[in-house]
Every structure is written in structure tokens, then in C-alpha cells.
Write a protein that holds these residues in place. Structure first.
Motif, mmCIF file in Angstrom:
data_model
loop_
_atom_site.group_PDB
_atom_site.id
_atom_site.type_symbol
_atom_site.label_atom_id
_atom_site.label_comp_id
_atom_site.label_asym_id
_atom_site.label_seq_id
_atom_site.Cartn_x
_atom_site.Cartn_y
_atom_site.Cartn_z
ATOM 1 N N ASP A 104 79.124 60.507 -144.573
ATOM 2 C CA ASP A 104 79.869 60.768 -145.805
ATOM 3 C C ASP A 104 79.269 60.038 -147.011
ATOM 4 O OD1 ASP A 104 80.520 58.228 -144.990
ATOM 5 O OD2 ASP A 104 82.667 58.438 -145.337
ATOM 6 N N ALA A 105 77.983 59.723 -146.948
ATOM 7 C CA ALA A 105 77.322 59.002 -148.039
ATOM 8 C C ALA A 105 77.354 59.800 -149.339
ATOM 9 C CB ALA A 105 75.874 58.684 -147.673
ATOM 10 N N VAL A 106 77.478 59.087 -150.440
ATOM 11 C CA VAL A 106 77.403 59.697 -151.763
ATOM 12 C C VAL A 106 76.031 60.371 -151.870
ATOM 13 C CG1 VAL A 106 77.325 59.128 -154.225
ATOM 14 C CG2 VAL A 106 78.922 57.942 -152.732
ATOM 15 N N PRO A 107 75.948 61.590 -152.396
ATOM 16 C CA PRO A 107 74.655 62.284 -152.471
ATOM 17 C C PRO A 107 73.535 61.460 -153.116
ATOM 18 C CG PRO A 107 76.413 63.815 -152.977
ATOM 19 C CD PRO A 107 77.052 62.454 -152.860
ATOM 20 N N ALA A 108 73.836 60.717 -154.173
ATOM 21 C CA ALA A 108 72.785 59.920 -154.815
ATOM 22 C C ALA A 108 72.303 58.796 -153.903
ATOM 23 C CB ALA A 108 73.286 59.344 -156.140
ATOM 24 N N HIS A 109 73.201 58.229 -153.079
ATOM 25 C CA HIS A 109 72.784 57.213 -152.108
ATOM 26 C C HIS A 109 71.892 57.844 -151.045
ATOM 27 C CE1 HIS A 109 76.486 54.429 -152.953
ATOM 28 N NE2 HIS A 109 75.577 54.348 -153.902
ATOM 29 N N ARG A 110 72.311 59.012 -150.567
ATOM 30 C CA ARG A 110 71.533 59.711 -149.535
ATOM 31 C C ARG A 110 70.146 60.064 -150.065
ATOM 32 N NH1 ARG A 110 75.026 63.611 -147.762
ATOM 33 N NH2 ARG A 110 75.784 62.140 -146.227
ATOM 34 N N ALA A 111 70.082 60.485 -151.329
ATOM 35 C CA ALA A 111 68.799 60.866 -151.931
ATOM 36 C C ALA A 111 67.864 59.670 -152.102
ATOM 37 C CB ALA A 111 69.033 61.543 -153.282
ATOM 38 N N PHE A 112 68.429 58.465 -152.144
ATOM 39 C CA PHE A 112 67.606 57.261 -152.287
ATOM 40 C C PHE A 112 66.670 57.096 -151.100
ATOM 41 C CE2 PHE A 112 66.806 52.666 -152.257
ATOM 42 C CZ PHE A 112 66.430 52.471 -153.569
ATOM 43 N N GLY A 113 67.107 57.569 -149.945
ATOM 44 C CA GLY A 113 66.255 57.519 -148.761
ATOM 45 C C GLY A 113 66.752 56.524 -147.729
ATOM 46 N N ALA A 114 66.061 56.511 -146.611
ATOM 47 C CA ALA A 114 66.416 55.614 -145.512
ATOM 48 C C ALA A 114 66.253 54.163 -145.935
ATOM 49 C CB ALA A 114 65.538 55.914 -144.298
ATOM 50 N N PRO A 115 67.132 53.305 -145.458
ATOM 51 C CA PRO A 115 67.026 51.885 -145.810
ATOM 52 C C PRO A 115 65.729 51.270 -145.286
ATOM 53 C CG PRO A 115 69.145 52.363 -144.785
ATOM 54 C CD PRO A 115 68.286 53.581 -144.609
ATOM 55 N N ALA A 116 65.184 50.350 -146.047
ATOM 56 C CA ALA A 116 64.050 49.543 -145.589
ATOM 57 C C ALA A 116 64.642 48.429 -144.740
ATOM 58 C CB ALA A 116 63.287 48.988 -146.781
ATOM 59 N N LEU A 117 64.261 48.369 -143.492
ATOM 60 C CA LEU A 117 64.856 47.410 -142.563
ATOM 61 C C LEU A 117 63.796 46.437 -142.062
ATOM 62 C CD1 LEU A 117 67.122 49.916 -140.598
ATOM 63 C CD2 LEU A 117 67.779 48.357 -142.444
ATOM 64 N N MET A 118 63.441 45.518 -142.932
ATOM 65 C CA MET A 118 62.467 44.484 -142.580
ATOM 66 C C MET A 118 62.919 43.171 -143.194
ATOM 67 S SD MET A 118 59.443 45.689 -145.196
ATOM 68 C CE MET A 118 58.339 44.408 -144.702
ATOM 69 N N PRO A 119 62.485 42.047 -142.637
ATOM 70 C CA PRO A 119 62.913 40.757 -143.190
ATOM 71 C C PRO A 119 62.450 40.576 -144.636
ATOM 72 C CG PRO A 119 61.925 40.466 -141.026
ATOM 73 C CD PRO A 119 61.671 41.886 -141.428
#
Length: 187
Positions: A104-119
Motif C-alpha cells: 500500500d505504498a504511496v506511489p511516489a515512494h514506490r517510484a523512488f525505488g527499492a531501499p538501499a540496504l547497506m551499512p
């Protein structure tokens, strides 16, 4: 460390700085704070927003502390992942990171892309609410763990925005002051 000993760069989330929001108030109150301007507050774009962050960091004359809200938290992580020079950054105070991959992510959040998951290569704290409409507490904890950030449970605080009643947010400012005291490079 006192806030006057650092350049504080503020990264608002979607829709940009709201005059009533705590981070806009902090930008007015803290003499070394400034909001990192973005070209379109309604369409966050990771490379462009990260480049703006990098340019602001490059102009710093003191150690840098990042204060990010919402998608601004992901801007920090994406900038690190993209290899943008954030050398003078000593810490990041991250508040209410959304989950761009939620169903249910806001479309603009979804368009930002996958989260960067690194330290993150600097001290960090992620403040998250148990009832944030944009991110489950489990996902927020996963972001904190991936980023190497201290996780701070903000209780039932929603998105920690002005709509949830977080205008001045004195508790957040006190936590921010406490966070500054934990940064080893600033001791």
C-alpha cells in the motif's frame, strides 16, 4: 557536541518542508541548519536527490549531521550506495522512513525505488513509530539493522509529521541532542 559545532543538513520527505513540521522549525531555530532543496518535492528521484545531498555536503565547513524525514531517510542510504562523497558526514538522525515496497505504498515512494540496504559509514539512529501508516515496525527495524543504525521506538506516533501532531516535537530535539553526544568523531 553542540549543534553550533556541525553543519546540519535537513532532508525533508515527500511534499517538502511543511511550515508546521518539526524539521522546518529546527531549520529556523538551529543557526547551522539548512534544508537541502530538491527540484520537485512531489516526485522524489533517488539519483537527483542524492546528488543534491552530495552538493550540500561538499559545501560544508564543519562535520555534517544529516536530519532526514520520510523518503529523505532513503535519500541518505541511496547516496551512500551510489558512492556519493559524504566524507564529512559524522551522523544521520533518520525519522519515519517509509517502506517503498509495501503493497500500500504511496506511489511516489514506490517510484523512488527499492531501499538501499547497506551499512551507513557513519553513526545513525532511526526513529520509527509502531503505527506509521507508511512503514510497519518490523520493516523499520529491518532498515535500522541494514543501515547499522540504532533503532528508537517512538511509540504510537504515526508518521511523526505535522498531521500526527508533531510540530515543535521537543522530545525529538532532546533525542537529537542525545544522539549528537554519541557520535565518536565529535567527542
Amino acid at each position: 557536541m553542540k549543534t553550533s559545532q556541525a553543519d546540519i543538513l535537513i532532508l525533508p520527505g515527500l511534499k517538502g518542508p511543511d511550515d508546521d513540521l518539526w524539521l522546518t522549525r529546527w531549520a529556523r531555530k538551529l543557526p547551522t541548519a539548512q534544508i537541502v532543496a530538491q527540484p520537485d518535492w512531489h516526485a522524489p528521484h533517488a539519483p537527483e536527490w542524492g546528488a543534491r545531498l552530495g552538493a550540500a555536503v561538499a559545501q560544508a565547513t564543519r562535520p555534517v549531521i544529516l536530519v532526514a524525514h520520510g523518503i529523505g531517510c532513503h535519500v541518505v542510504a541511496h547516496a551512500v550506495e551510489a558512492g556519493i562523497d559524504l566524507e564529512p558526514v559524522a551522523g544521520a538522525y533518520l525519522v519515519a522512513a517509509p517502506d517503498p515496497q509495501a503493497a500500500d505504498a504511496v506511489p511516489a515512494h514506490r517510484a523512488f525505488g527499492a531501499p538501499a540496504l547497506m551499512p551507513l559509514p557513519f553513526s545513525a539512529a532511526l526513529i520509527a513509530a509502531r503505527n506509521d501508516p507508511h512503514c510497519s515496525p518490523e520493516r523499520a527495524r529491518a532498515f535500522a539493522q541494514a543501515w547499522g543504525a540504532e533503532f528508537v521506538d517512538a511509540g504510537e506516533s504515526g508518521a511523526i509529521d505535522s498531521a500526527a501532531g508533531f510540530g515543535p516535537w521537543p522530545e525529538g530535539l532532546m533525542r537529537f541532542a542525545g544522539f549528537l553526544k554519541t557520535i565518536p568523531s565529535l567527542q
